[in-house]
Design an enzyme around this catalytic site. Structure first.
Site, PDB file in Angstrom:
ATOM      1  N   ASP A 256       0.874  -1.150  -0.144  1.00  0.00           N
ATOM      2  CA  ASP A 256      -0.130   0.135   0.065  1.00  0.00           C
ATOM      3  C   ASP A 256       0.991   1.086  -0.059  1.00  0.00           C
ATOM      4  O   ASP A 256       1.906   1.035   0.012  1.00  0.00           O
ATOM      5  CB  ASP A 256      -0.965  -0.023   1.317  1.00  0.00           C
ATOM      6  CG  ASP A 256      -2.083   0.778   0.981  1.00  0.00           C
ATOM      7  OD1 ASP A 256      -3.111   0.507   1.218  1.00  0.00           O
ATOM      8  OD2 ASP A 256      -2.105   1.885   0.071  1.00  0.00           O
TER       9      ASP A 256
HETATM   10  C1  GLC Z   1      -4.266   4.368  -0.288  1.00  0.00           C
HETATM   11  C2  GLC Z   1      -5.178   3.081   0.024  1.00  0.00           C
HETATM   12  C3  GLC Z   1      -5.215   1.965  -1.077  1.00  0.00           C
HETATM   13  C4  GLC Z   1      -4.989   2.736  -2.322  1.00  0.00           C
HETATM   14  C5  GLC Z   1      -3.668   3.335  -2.323  1.00  0.00           C
HETATM   15  C6  GLC Z   1      -3.348   3.912  -3.720  1.00  0.00           C
HETATM   16  O1  GLC Z   1      -3.465   4.779   0.731  1.00  0.00           O
HETATM   17  O2  GLC Z   1      -4.885   2.530   1.273  1.00  0.00           O
HETATM   18  O3  GLC Z   1      -6.360   1.576  -0.827  1.00  0.00           O
HETATM   19  O4  GLC Z   1      -5.304   1.616  -3.454  1.00  0.00           O
HETATM   20  O5  GLC Z   1      -3.256   4.198  -1.284  1.00  0.00           O
HETATM   21  O6  GLC Z   1      -4.185   5.128  -3.948  1.00  0.00           O
END
Ligand code: GLC
Length: 710
Positions: A256
Site C-alpha cells: 500500500d
Molecule cells: C491508499 C489506500 C489504498 C489505495 C492506495 C493507492 O492509501 O490505502 O487502498 O489503493 O493508497 O491510492
C-alpha cells in the site's frame, strides 16, 4: 485463445537474464508522481509502474517511451477504480446490499472496461476487508461483515475487473486489498493496530482473499496495519507462508502507499534500507511510491543482505503479471511496437448508455427499506405537493462516495432531479435546504419547516458528505449531526408524512429516527444514477429489495456488534444495563413493499454422511398485492465443535421474484464442505455432530431444523 499464461511463462527467465540490475530494480518501483525523475527513469527503462495516471493518449505515449527504452518492459498503470471509472456506480457497501452477484460482477466489468480504455491495466480493487466496526470509514469500500458473502462478492468483482478483452487477455489486473485484517483496526481508527488470532485470521479475514485468488486475481495489495505485532507489509509469515504457500497465490504483491517504508514508524525497521530488506524478504514485490526499493536494493545486494535470487523472484512475479495482461503481446524485444494497451475507442466506452443503465439498476437494487410504518411508501403519484429537503438532496458530489476516480459530478442525477423528473409537472415540488451536512442557520431551518408544513408529504435527505467516510475518515459518533436531527424533529412536528432518505457511506446510529420517523430508506451513496434510483423506489416504480450486509448498531457503545458472534458461556446473561444488545437493524435485514411469509421448512434427511447432500426446502408466500423480490437466507449453526463457533453463519441465499399471492418453494442443497471451518490446528475441516439450519428473511431467522453430520 488458449491460456496465454502457458506460452508466455517459458521466456520470462530469458528476459530476466537480459536485464541489468538497474532495470530489474526499476521493475519493483511504482510511483504516484510523474515528474522529471519519473520521466528520466522512464527513458532509462528503470520503472515498473505508475499510479493515478490516466488518459489514453498519455498512457500510450508513456508506454511507447518505455518500449523505445533499453528495457522495453511496458508499465503497469494502476488506479483506484473502487466503484466505477467514468460511470459512477454505488459505493461497494451499497452494491453488496443488492445480493445480486451478477450485477456486482457486471459493475466491476464496466469499471474495468472503462479504465482499460484509458490505458489503466492494474486496478487497486476489490477492497475485500471484512469489517464489523462502522466507525472505520472504509466499511464503505467493502461488502460488510460476513466472510461467506464477502468471499462471493470478492470473487465476482475480480472476475468483473479481469473480464477478457478483445485480445483474449484480462482487460485489467485486479489487485484485491488490503492483505490482511485491515478492517479490524482498533477503535475503528484507520491504520491502527489489529489483534487477530490465527483462528480469526482464517475464519474471518482470509475467506474473501481465498475467493479472490480462486477467481484468478493477478495481483494483491499488502496492508498498512500491524497484525498482532507484525506489520502486514513486512511480514513473511503472512505474505510468504500464508498468502503464497498456504493459499497458493502466485501473482505479484504491491505494497500500500509507502506501507513498506512505514516499517520504521511501526518500529520494526531501523531505517529505509532495513525496511526495504524486510519488505522484499517478506514477499512485497513492488513498493508503492516510497522509492526505498529503488534507492536501497542494489546496496543490499552488494552487502550480501539480499541475494540476486531474492531480486529475481520479485522481478519474475511482476513480469508474469505483465505477461498475463498481454503487455508483451506483439512487443518484439528489439523493436518498439504500436501501443497494444487499449483497443477500445474510449469515446464510445466511457459512460456508454448501457453502462449508465447498469449503474441505475444496481443502484435501485442496493437501496434498503429500513422502515415503512403505515405504508407511507410508496408515495402516490397522485400526490399534489411534495417538499424535498436537505443539502444532500441537491448534491452532485456526495452521491459519488469516497473513491470518485474519473467520474464527473456534473453527470450525477441529484435526488431532487430524480424526483422532479419522475413526477413531472403533476406534482408541486418545493425544495428547501434546511441545513448543510454539518450545520444550519435558523432561517434555512424555518424555511424548510414551512415547506414541509405546506406540502402533502416531505422527503428529507440526511446523512454524510462523501468526505465523512472512506480512507482515514473514522468517526467516534455515528448519530446524524445535531443540526440534521433538529431539522428532522421540527419537520415531523408539522408533517408526519415524512420520509427520511439516508445518504451515507457507513451504518449510522438511528435509534431516535427509528422511533420517530414512519419511513426510512437507506439510500447510501449511489453514484451517477442516485436521483433516478431513489425516485424509482420512493414512487413505487421499483420495489425495494436490498438487504443489509453490515449491522446497524443502536449506539456506538455496542460496537462491535455483528450477527455471527459467539454464544459465550452465559448467553442468557449477556447485556448492557443501559442499552439493548441487539443491533437496531441486523445483517440480512431489509423491507419490501411486498410482505413475505415463510413456512414448511423441510430437510430431506436429519442425518448427513460426509458424501451426502441434504436438501432444504421452504415455502415463501407473497401475502401482498405487490410483486417483490425476497432474498431468502439460509444460516447454519454448528452446535458442538473443537472451537467456539458463531451462533450461525450465512451459507446460502436466493433472491427470488415472487408475484402477489404466489407461493414458491425455495430449495437449497447442504453439503459437508459448507460445514468446514479452520480449527486450532489451522486445518479447514468439518467435525461430526449436530447442526441447526435457519431459513428466513434476515439473520434473525427463527424457522429452524436440526441434522447430524456423521
Ligand atoms: C491508499 C489506500 C489504498 C489505495 C492506495 C493507492 O492509501 O490505502 O487502498 O489503493 O493508497 O491510492
Amino acid at each position: 485463445m488458449d491460456d496465454p499464461d502457458i506460452e508466455l511463462y517459458d521466456n520470462v527467465d530469458e528476459i530476466i537474464g537480459q536485464m541489468t540490475n538497474d532495470i530489474k530494480i526499476g521493475q519493483l518501483h511504482q510511483s504516484g508522481s510523474y515528474e522529471e525523475l519519473e520521466k528520466q527513469l522512464l527513458r532509462c527503462g528503470e520503472i515498473g509502474s505508475l499510479l493515478n495516471f490516466c488518459g489514453a493518449d498519455a498512457v500510450s505515449g508513456i508506454q511507447n517511451t518505455i518500449i523505445e527504452s533499453i528495457s522495453k518492459i511496458p508499465l503497469l498503470i494502476g488506479d483506484d477504480v473502487i466503484h466505477g471509472y467514468s460511470t459512477g456506480f454505488p459505493i461497494p457497501l451499497a452494491e453488496s446490499c443488492s445480493f445480486d452477484l451478477e450485477l456486482i460482477e457486471g459493475s466491476a466489468a464496466i469499471a474495468g472496461r472503462e479504465a482499460s480504455s484509458q490505458g489503466v491495466n492494474l486496478i487497486f480493487a476489490p477492497m475485500v476487508d471484512i469489517a464489523r466496526d462502522p466507525r472505520w470509514g472504509r466499511v464503505a469500500e467493502g461488502a460488510g461483515e460476513d466472510p461467506y458473502y464477502g468471499a462471493l462478492v470478492a470473487g465476482a468483482r475480480v472476475r468483473g475487473f479481469q473480464r477478457k478483452n478483445s485480445r483474449g487477455y484480462p482487460q485489467t489486473a485486479s489487485c484485491p486489498k488490503h492483505f490482511v485484517g485491515y478492517g479490524a483496526s482498533e477503535g475503528g481508527r484507520d491504520y491502527d493496530y489489529t489483534e487477530i488470532s490465527d483462528l480469526t485470521l482464517r475464519n474471518t479475514y482470509l475467506p474473501p482473499f481465498i475467493a479472490a485468488i480462486e477467481a484468478g486475481a493477478l495481483a494483491m495489495m499488502s496492508s498498512f496495519n500491524d497484525v498482532s505485532g507484525s506489520p502486514a507489509s513486512l511480514c513473511s509469515d503472512l505474505l510468504n507462508d500464508v498468502l503464497r504457500t498456504e493459499l497458493g497465490f502466485d501473482g505479484m504483491v504491491v505494497s500500500d502507499w509507502e506501507s513498506v517504508q512505514q516499517g520504521k514508524a511501526h518500529g520494526v525497521a531501523a531505517d529505509d534500507s532495513d525496511a526495504a530488506l524486510l519488505g522484499i524478504k517478506a514477499g512485497v514485490d513492488m513498493d508503492m511510491h516510497s522509492g526505498i526499493y529503488r534507492q536501497h536494493i542494489q546496496a543490499l545486494i552488494d552487502s550480501g543482505k539480499l541475494t540476486r535470487k531474492d531480486l529475481d523472484r520479485s522481478v519474475k512475479r511482476i513480469l508474469q503479471t505483465k505477461m498475463r495482461l498481454g503487455l508483451f503481446d506483439g512487443v518484439e524485444w528489439n523493436a518498439p511496437q504500436p501501443s497494444v494497451y487499449y483497443s477500445e475507442d474510449s469515446g464510445s466506452v466511457l459512460r456508454a448508455p448501457h453502462h449508465i443503465a447498469a449503474a441505475r439498476e444496481i443502484a435501485v437494487r442496493s437501496i434498503v427499506l429500513l422502515k415503512n410504518e403505515g405504508g407511507l411508501l410508496p408515495l402516490p403519484k397522485s400526490i399534489r405537493s411534495l417538499a424535498v429537503i436537505g443539502s444532500l438532496a441537491v448534491s452532485r458530489q456526495d452521491p459519488l462516495g469516497c473513491w470518485q476516480c474519473k467520474t464527473d459530478s456534473s453527470n450525477v442525477v441529484t435526488i431532487l432531479e430524480g424526483i422532479s423528473q419522475k413526477t413531472g409537472t403533476a406534482v408541486q415540488i418545493v425544495y428547501a435546504k434546511g441545513c448543510d451536512a454539518a450545520e444550519c442557520n435558523e432561517e434555512d431551518m424555518a424555511e424548510a419547516v414551512r415547506a414541509a408544513g405546506q406540502c402533502e408529504a416531505a422527503v428529507v435527505v440526511l446523512g454524510e458528505t462523501c468526505y465523512m467516510s472512506g480512507e482515514n475518515n473514522s468517526r467516534a459518533f455515528l448519530d446524524l449531526p445535531v443540526s440534521q436531527r433538529e431539522l428532522l424533529r421540527r419537520i415531523l412536528e408539522v408533517n408526519r408524512r415524512t420520509v427520511l432518505v439516508l445518504m451515507n457511506g457507513r451504518p449510522l446510529t438511528l435509534a431516535w429516527e427509528d422511533r420517530h420517523v414512519d419511513a426510512i430508506v437507506e439510500g447510501w451513496q449511489l453514484g451517477d444514477e442516485s436521483g433516478n434510483a431513489i425516485a424509482d423506489i420512493l414512487f413505487g416504480d421499483r420495489n425495494p429489495s436490498g438487504k443489509l450486509t453490515i449491522s446497524f448498531p443502536r449506539s456506538v457503545g455496542q460496537i462491535p456488534v455483528y450477527y455471527n458472534h459467539r454464544n459465550s458461556g452465559r448467553p442468557e446473561l449477556i447485556r448492557y444495563i443501559d442499552e439493548e444488545t441487539s443491533p437496531l437493524y441486523p445483517f440480512g435485514y431489509g423491507l419490501s413493499y411486498s410482505s413475505f411469509q415463510y413456512s414448511d421448512l423441510e430437510l430431506s434427511s436429519v442425518v448427513m454422511g460426509r458424501d451426502d447432500t441434504i436438501t432444504v426446502s421452504v415455502i415463501v408466500a407473497n401475502t401482498s398485492d405487490v410483486a417483490g423480490e425476497e432474498t431468502v437466507q439460509l444460516y447454519i449453526g454448528d452446535l458442538v465443535s473443537s472451537v467456539t463457533r458463531p451462533v450461525r453463519e450465512l451459507k446460502a441465499f436466493a433472491k427470488k421474484l415472487i408475484l402477489p399471492g404466489e407461493q414458491v418453494r425455495i430449495v437449497f442443497n447442504i453439503t459437508e464442505s459448507m460445514l468446514r471451518f479452520y480449527r486450532h490446528d489451522k486445518k479447514l475441516a468439518s467435525e461430526p455432530g449436530m447442526f441447526r439450519i435457519y431459513v428466513g428473511t434476515d439473520s434473525r431467522a427463527a424457522l429452524c431444523k436440526e441434522f447430524e453430520l456423521v
